[in-house]
Design a protein around this motif. Sequence first.
Motif, mmCIF file in Angstrom:
data_model
loop_
_atom_site.group_PDB
_atom_site.id
_atom_site.type_symbol
_atom_site.label_atom_id
_atom_site.label_comp_id
_atom_site.label_asym_id
_atom_site.label_seq_id
_atom_site.Cartn_x
_atom_site.Cartn_y
_atom_site.Cartn_z
ATOM 1 N N TYR A 111 -5.863 -11.687 -68.976
ATOM 2 C CA TYR A 111 -4.896 -11.709 -70.075
ATOM 3 C C TYR A 111 -5.443 -12.601 -71.189
ATOM 4 C CZ TYR A 111 -2.234 -10.309 -65.971
ATOM 5 O OH TYR A 111 -1.822 -9.695 -64.824
ATOM 6 N N ARG A 112 -6.171 -12.007 -72.114
ATOM 7 C CA ARG A 112 -6.892 -12.781 -73.118
ATOM 8 C C ARG A 112 -5.971 -13.391 -74.177
ATOM 9 N NH1 ARG A 112 -12.739 -9.829 -74.095
ATOM 10 N NH2 ARG A 112 -13.207 -9.513 -71.894
ATOM 11 N N ASP A 113 -4.789 -12.850 -74.353
ATOM 12 C CA ASP A 113 -3.894 -13.414 -75.353
ATOM 13 C C ASP A 113 -3.374 -14.790 -74.956
ATOM 14 O OD1 ASP A 113 -2.547 -12.286 -73.271
ATOM 15 O OD2 ASP A 113 -0.957 -11.392 -74.484
ATOM 16 N N LEU A 114 -3.652 -15.217 -73.711
ATOM 17 C CA LEU A 114 -3.275 -16.572 -73.304
ATOM 18 C C LEU A 114 -4.051 -17.630 -74.079
ATOM 19 C CD1 LEU A 114 -2.907 -16.279 -69.419
ATOM 20 C CD2 LEU A 114 -1.106 -16.707 -71.075
ATOM 21 N N ASN A 115 -5.226 -17.255 -74.607
ATOM 22 C CA ASN A 115 -5.987 -18.198 -75.419
ATOM 23 C C ASN A 115 -5.206 -18.613 -76.663
ATOM 24 O OD1 ASN A 115 -8.358 -18.357 -73.849
ATOM 25 N ND2 ASN A 115 -9.072 -16.401 -74.648
ATOM 26 N N VAL A 116 -4.493 -17.652 -77.248
ATOM 27 C CA VAL A 116 -3.655 -17.956 -78.412
ATOM 28 C C VAL A 116 -2.488 -18.847 -77.993
ATOM 29 C CG1 VAL A 116 -2.266 -16.979 -80.272
ATOM 30 C CG2 VAL A 116 -4.309 -15.763 -79.453
ATOM 31 N N LEU A 117 -1.943 -18.549 -76.814
ATOM 32 C CA LEU A 117 -0.795 -19.303 -76.317
ATOM 33 C C LEU A 117 -1.150 -20.758 -76.066
ATOM 34 C CD1 LEU A 117 2.149 -19.292 -75.319
ATOM 35 C CD2 LEU A 117 1.284 -18.637 -73.058
ATOM 36 N N VAL A 118 -2.375 -21.023 -75.620
ATOM 37 C CA VAL A 118 -2.785 -22.394 -75.305
ATOM 38 C C VAL A 118 -2.680 -23.296 -76.525
ATOM 39 C CG1 VAL A 118 -4.771 -23.841 -74.714
ATOM 40 C CG2 VAL A 118 -4.253 -21.827 -73.345
ATOM 41 N N GLY A 119 -3.251 -22.861 -77.647
ATOM 42 C CA GLY A 119 -3.189 -23.665 -78.861
ATOM 43 C C GLY A 119 -1.763 -23.875 -79.337
ATOM 44 N N PHE A 120 -0.956 -22.832 -79.232
ATOM 45 C CA PHE A 120 0.448 -22.921 -79.641
ATOM 46 C C PHE A 120 1.228 -23.840 -78.713
ATOM 47 C CE2 PHE A 120 4.760 -21.018 -79.238
ATOM 48 C CZ PHE A 120 5.232 -21.353 -80.506
ATOM 49 N N ALA A 121 0.994 -23.697 -77.411
ATOM 50 C CA ALA A 121 1.737 -24.476 -76.424
ATOM 51 C C ALA A 121 1.396 -25.955 -76.484
ATOM 52 C CB ALA A 121 1.470 -23.931 -75.016
ATOM 53 N N VAL A 122 0.122 -26.282 -76.729
ATOM 54 C CA VAL A 122 -0.288 -27.684 -76.804
ATOM 55 C C VAL A 122 0.413 -28.387 -77.955
ATOM 56 C CG1 VAL A 122 -2.231 -29.196 -77.353
ATOM 57 C CG2 VAL A 122 -2.497 -27.425 -75.634
ATOM 58 N N SER A 123 0.530 -27.684 -79.092
ATOM 59 C CA SER A 123 1.209 -28.277 -80.245
ATOM 60 C C SER A 123 2.673 -28.583 -79.936
ATOM 61 C CB SER A 123 1.119 -27.330 -81.445
ATOM 62 O OG SER A 123 -0.220 -27.097 -81.800
ATOM 63 N N LEU A 124 3.345 -27.657 -79.250
ATOM 64 C CA LEU A 124 4.746 -27.870 -78.899
ATOM 65 C C LEU A 124 4.897 -28.909 -77.798
ATOM 66 C CD1 LEU A 124 6.190 -24.230 -78.907
ATOM 67 C CD2 LEU A 124 6.360 -25.965 -80.692
ATOM 68 N N LEU A 125 3.963 -28.884 -76.836
ATOM 69 C CA LEU A 125 4.055 -29.793 -75.696
ATOM 70 C C LEU A 125 3.995 -31.250 -76.124
ATOM 71 C CD1 LEU A 125 4.201 -29.942 -72.599
ATOM 72 C CD2 LEU A 125 1.702 -29.842 -72.541
#
Length: 288
Positions: free
Chosen positions: A193-207
């Motif tokens: 699931y390659r779109d998780l790479n996009v999620l990582v950057g987004f999630a780190v900012s929110l986390l």
Amino acid sequence: MTPQENDTWLYEISSEKKAFDLNLKEVWRYRDLLILFVKRDITTVYKQTILGPLWYFIQPLFTSVIFTLVFNNLGSISTGSVPPFLFNLAGITAWNYFTACFTGTSNTFRSNAGIFGKVYFPRVIMPMSVTISNLMKFGIQLLIFIIFYCYYLLQGFQLSPNLHLLLFPVYIVMMALLGLGLGMTISSMTTKYRDLNVLVGFAVSLLMYVSAVPYPLSEARKKLPDYAADLVAYNPLTQTIEGFRYMLLDTGSFSWIGFFYVLIISIALFLLGLVIFNRTEKSFIDTV
């Protein structure tokens, strides 16, 4: 040489592994390769940049200044007797090490597919090298914190670490295990699931904003609704950031229950990431 001696192998490479197999004996045998990857990670990060390693200094300083202006000056968030800039710098220093370990290991399989497909070595060396090499970055940023700590002491601020400073190495290990465990899990999932790479950057900012990095936990309990305050309080990263500040600045809160809670969570996440990583490395080359 007898046939029996000829059939005895010095090393055997097999896809069959135990679920929790860290294979430290084999990692030690490949320690020269581990050191080589650590050196590579350190020298190539800012190799083609103008400022180079100066980014290690610039990023935490500018982030601390912005946090101080926005959260402490505009948002009127109190940090007690601790200077807001130093308070923010302490949290950012700890946070940066976690995020560097997490983001650096979250793309292990995809970014190293070419090497993994050509030669054998213990795959876990790759995320381990990222975690170890980021210790240098953490050390530089910790040095910056110490310089400003001494500056504020000379300015007359009452600052003092406490005996919990003895737990400092444990907190580093917990941050490393949290980042490594989450990173290996995400890395294994991104092979499909390659779109998780996009999620990582987004999630780190929110986390970061639910980990009490730009504010003390006491402010979250005071100003947020119960469910939101609980979300922040039970976040293991919050307990880590709070503990880091508490032992260095003697501000905030510390509890042994929270400490062991984070220790158990970090070990559990690391073991979970290791299990998923070991399962994925057997077949990732077919899906990456």
